[in-house]
Design a protein around this motif. Structure first.
Motif, PDB file in Angstrom:
ATOM      1  N   GLN A  72       0.835  -1.194   0.000  1.00 32.74           N
ATOM      2  CA  GLN A  72       0.000   0.000   0.000  1.00 32.74           C
ATOM      3  C   GLN A  72       0.867   1.241   0.000  1.00 32.74           C
ATOM      4  OE1 GLN A  72      -2.649  -0.158   3.344  1.00 32.74           O
ATOM      5  NE2 GLN A  72      -3.774  -1.942   2.592  1.00 32.74           N
ATOM      6  N   LEU A  73       0.386   2.278  -0.644  1.00 33.11           N
ATOM      7  CA  LEU A  73       1.104   3.545  -0.662  1.00 33.11           C
ATOM      8  C   LEU A  73       0.879   4.266   0.657  1.00 33.11           C
ATOM      9  CD1 LEU A  73       0.230   4.630  -4.302  1.00 33.11           C
ATOM     10  CD2 LEU A  73       2.461   3.853  -3.473  1.00 33.11           C
ATOM     11  N   VAL A  74       1.967   4.725   1.257  1.00 35.65           N
ATOM     12  CA  VAL A  74       1.904   5.375   2.571  1.00 35.65           C
ATOM     13  C   VAL A  74       1.778   6.884   2.362  1.00 35.65           C
ATOM     14  CG1 VAL A  74       3.027   5.657   4.799  1.00 35.65           C
ATOM     15  CG2 VAL A  74       3.382   3.553   3.490  1.00 35.65           C
ATOM     16  N   TRP A  75       0.541   7.334   2.199  1.00 38.77           N
ATOM     17  CA  TRP A  75       0.306   8.746   1.912  1.00 38.77           C
ATOM     18  C   TRP A  75       0.444   9.599   3.175  1.00 38.77           C
ATOM     19  CZ3 TRP A  75       0.492   9.766  -2.966  1.00 38.77           C
ATOM     20  CH2 TRP A  75       0.000   8.859  -3.901  1.00 38.77           C
ATOM     21  N   PRO A  76       0.956  10.812   3.037  1.00 39.65           N
ATOM     22  CA  PRO A  76       1.020  11.717   4.195  1.00 39.65           C
ATOM     23  C   PRO A  76      -0.375  12.236   4.543  1.00 39.65           C
ATOM     24  CG  PRO A  76       1.772  12.839   2.206  1.00 39.65           C
ATOM     25  CD  PRO A  76       1.565  11.405   1.820  1.00 39.65           C
ATOM     26  N   ASP A  77      -0.516  12.800   5.723  1.00 35.31           N
ATOM     27  CA  ASP A  77      -1.806  13.346   6.147  1.00 35.31           C
ATOM     28  C   ASP A  77      -2.127  14.662   5.442  1.00 35.31           C
ATOM     29  OD1 ASP A  77      -2.235  11.242   7.926  1.00 35.31           O
ATOM     30  OD2 ASP A  77      -1.163  12.266   9.549  1.00 35.31           O
ATOM     31  N   ASP A  78      -1.106  15.384   5.031  1.00 34.90           N
ATOM     32  CA  ASP A  78      -1.288  16.679   4.392  1.00 34.90           C
ATOM     33  C   ASP A  78      -1.763  16.494   2.946  1.00 34.90           C
ATOM     34  OD1 ASP A  78      -0.272  19.064   2.677  1.00 34.90           O
ATOM     35  OD2 ASP A  78      -0.113  19.813   4.727  1.00 34.90           O
ATOM     36  N   ALA A  79      -2.915  17.083   2.606  1.00 32.54           N
ATOM     37  CA  ALA A  79      -3.499  16.916   1.272  1.00 32.54           C
ATOM     38  C   ALA A  79      -2.608  17.507   0.182  1.00 32.54           C
ATOM     39  CB  ALA A  79      -4.878  17.561   1.217  1.00 32.54           C
ATOM     40  N   ARG A  80      -1.939  18.627   0.492  1.00 30.30           N
ATOM     41  CA  ARG A  80      -1.063  19.235  -0.505  1.00 30.30           C
ATOM     42  C   ARG A  80       0.122  18.331  -0.819  1.00 30.30           C
ATOM     43  NH1 ARG A  80       3.634  21.430  -1.031  1.00 30.30           N
ATOM     44  NH2 ARG A  80       4.118  21.115   1.187  1.00 30.30           N
ATOM     45  N   GLU A  81       0.693  17.715   0.214  1.00 30.48           N
ATOM     46  CA  GLU A  81       1.809  16.807  -0.005  1.00 30.48           C
ATOM     47  C   GLU A  81       1.375  15.580  -0.811  1.00 30.48           C
ATOM     48  OE1 GLU A  81       3.648  15.820   3.682  1.00 30.48           O
ATOM     49  OE2 GLU A  81       4.321  17.862   4.091  1.00 30.48           O
ATOM     50  N   THR A  82       0.187  15.080  -0.534  1.00 31.57           N
ATOM     51  CA  THR A  82      -0.330  13.942  -1.301  1.00 31.57           C
ATOM     52  C   THR A  82      -0.470  14.307  -2.770  1.00 31.57           C
ATOM     53  OG1 THR A  82      -1.519  13.024   0.590  1.00 31.57           O
ATOM     54  CG2 THR A  82      -2.319  12.407  -1.594  1.00 31.57           C
ATOM     55  N   LEU A  83      -0.987  15.513  -3.036  1.00 37.52           N
ATOM     56  CA  LEU A  83      -1.143  15.975  -4.416  1.00 37.52           C
ATOM     57  C   LEU A  83       0.226  16.107  -5.080  1.00 37.52           C
ATOM     58  CD1 LEU A  83      -3.753  16.652  -5.944  1.00 37.52           C
ATOM     59  CD2 LEU A  83      -3.349  19.056  -5.445  1.00 37.52           C
ATOM     60  N   PRO A 128      -8.802  10.708  -9.471  1.00 37.93           N
ATOM     61  CA  PRO A 128      -8.947  11.635  -8.341  1.00 37.93           C
ATOM     62  C   PRO A 128      -7.901  12.745  -8.340  1.00 37.93           C
ATOM     63  CG  PRO A 128      -9.163   9.364  -7.603  1.00 37.93           C
ATOM     64  CD  PRO A 128      -8.668   9.316  -9.013  1.00 37.93           C
ATOM     65  N   PHE A 129      -6.676  12.407  -8.771  1.00 33.15           N
ATOM     66  CA  PHE A 129      -5.626  13.422  -8.813  1.00 33.15           C
ATOM     67  C   PHE A 129      -5.986  14.551  -9.769  1.00 33.15           C
ATOM     68  CE2 PHE A 129      -2.143  15.120 -11.349  1.00 33.15           C
ATOM     69  CZ  PHE A 129      -1.444  15.818 -10.378  1.00 33.15           C
ATOM     70  N   VAL A 130      -6.406  14.221 -11.003  1.00 36.57           N
ATOM     71  CA  VAL A 130      -6.734  15.254 -11.990  1.00 36.57           C
ATOM     72  C   VAL A 130      -7.846  16.158 -11.464  1.00 36.57           C
ATOM     73  CG1 VAL A 130      -7.682  15.651 -14.296  1.00 36.57           C
ATOM     74  CG2 VAL A 130      -5.909  13.928 -13.968  1.00 36.57           C
ATOM     75  N   ARG A 131      -8.843  15.565 -10.827  1.00 39.16           N
ATOM     76  CA  ARG A 131      -9.938  16.354 -10.238  1.00 39.16           C
ATOM     77  C   ARG A 131      -9.410  17.301  -9.158  1.00 39.16           C
ATOM     78  NH1 ARG A 131     -12.867  12.537  -6.791  1.00 39.16           N
ATOM     79  NH2 ARG A 131     -11.108  13.081  -5.446  1.00 39.16           N
ATOM     80  N   ASP A 132      -8.613  16.769  -8.226  1.00 37.52           N
ATOM     81  CA  ASP A 132      -8.118  17.580  -7.118  1.00 37.52           C
ATOM     82  C   ASP A 132      -7.075  18.600  -7.577  1.00 37.52           C
ATOM     83  OD1 ASP A 132      -9.777  16.098  -5.512  1.00 37.52           O
ATOM     84  OD2 ASP A 132      -8.181  14.775  -4.756  1.00 37.52           O
ATOM     85  N   TYR A 133      -6.287  18.231  -8.580  1.00 32.98           N
ATOM     86  CA  TYR A 133      -5.279  19.155  -9.116  1.00 32.98           C
ATOM     87  C   TYR A 133      -5.954  20.363  -9.760  1.00 32.98           C
ATOM     88  CZ  TYR A 133      -1.229  20.735 -11.849  1.00 32.98           C
ATOM     89  OH  TYR A 133      -0.208  21.482 -12.396  1.00 32.98           O
TER      90      TYR A 133
END
Length: 298
Positions: A72-83, A128-133
């Motif tokens: 699994q990908l270990v995403w950070p809690d910060d939404a900007r960092e994930t993006l 989801p990335f394209v939408r959030d970006y």
């Protein structure tokens, strides 16, 4: 109305969703190319500042067990960092298609077929990335200038069996400074015809040659000359892809015009050459710079 850069991103994602093992590379690279548009550089710099993709992937690798698909990908809690990490990841995937296949199979396992991992990754990560970006960029202020993509001087020629008409139109387009795209002149690369059409559809305009190559009629009726079925299919595709204002049909000879063709420009391809001025007008209306001296001399 010209499609903005986010519409082009959505088109690349749609092509990626529909791709096969032999064709996924192109839309993935197209998406990365769009994300590297000069007008996006400042947004990308803000999103990726201080991020380390290598460390992120190394930490994610530690989550994997012996079972396929357990990593699994270990995403950070910060939404900007994930993006930002996703942005860097897409650049990495586009640079190395083999890595993209392995990554999708490893982190987005969805069966033994390797392309299934690409499709799963597209649905769960890239869409989801394209939408959030898009939301992120638009939240930063006006994007009016940025949303103007580079204008393509490529013109796709949809044709049937009339080679003379095809070559005449192609040479005319080239003489006035445009690039004619003819499907059979493009590399196959193991693709089906429709995959090949999609792969070469990054054009600014389409010319459809309606020539009486086939015959057809309603059941019990009298056969009438018609354009080939592939021509009508590709006509519909480019109307949807580019918009009606960027599709012009040239009709040569006597043939049936489909009833649902209303609203799309078509011109008679007459022997006197008047169609050249008509086509040039449509190209100019669609945004192309037309040298009318070249049109009149052709």
């Amino acid at each position: 109305m010209a499609q903005d850069i986010f519409s082009e991103m959505n088109n690349a994602v749609l092509d990626l969703q529909a791709s096969q093992y032999q064709t996924f590379e192109r839309p993935l690279k197209k998406l990365a190319q769009l994300l590297k548009h000069p007008d996006l550089e400042s947004y990308n710099a803000d999103l990726t500042e201080g991020l380390n993709l290598t460390e992120f992937l190394a930490e994610s690798e530690k989550t994997g067990g012996s079972m396929a698909g357990s990593a699994q990908l270990v995403w950070p809690d910060d939404a900007r960092e994930t993006l930002g990490l996703t942005l860097l990841l897409i650049f990495k995937l586009a640079e190395d298609p083999n890595y993209a296949i392995n990554f999708g199979h490893h982190f987005f396992y969805s069966g033994s077929k390797v392309i299934a991992g690409i499709h799963s990754m597209t649905g769960q990560l890239i869409i989801p990335f394209v939408r959030d970006y898009k939301n992120y960029v638009q939240s930063k202020g006006s994007t009016e200038t940025m949303l103007k993509p580079q204008f393509s001087n490529k013109v796709f020629i949809v044709h049937g069996h009339d080679d003379g008409a095809r070559e005449t139109v192609a040479r005319f387009l080239e003489r006035i400074g445009l690039e004619a795209i003819i499907l059979h002149e493009q590399a196959n690369q193991g693709r089906t015809v429709i995959e090949k059409v999609i792969a070469n559809s990054d054009v600014g305009f389409a010319v459809v040659l309606l020539t009486p190559d086939d015959e057809g009629c309603a059941k019990g009726g009298i056969p009438e000359p018609r354009a080939r079925q592939n021509v009508m299919l590709e006509l519909g595709y480019f109307i949807g892809r580019l918009g009606r204002e960027k599709v012009c049909a040239l009709k040569r000879g006597s043939l049936e015009i489909p009833s649902d063709f209303a609203g799309v420009v078509w011109e008679n391809m007459d022997s006197s050459g008047g169609w050249k001025q008509a086509l040039a007008r449509e190209l100019e209306a669609a945004g192309h710079n037309i040298d009318w001296n070249k049109v009149m001399r052709s």
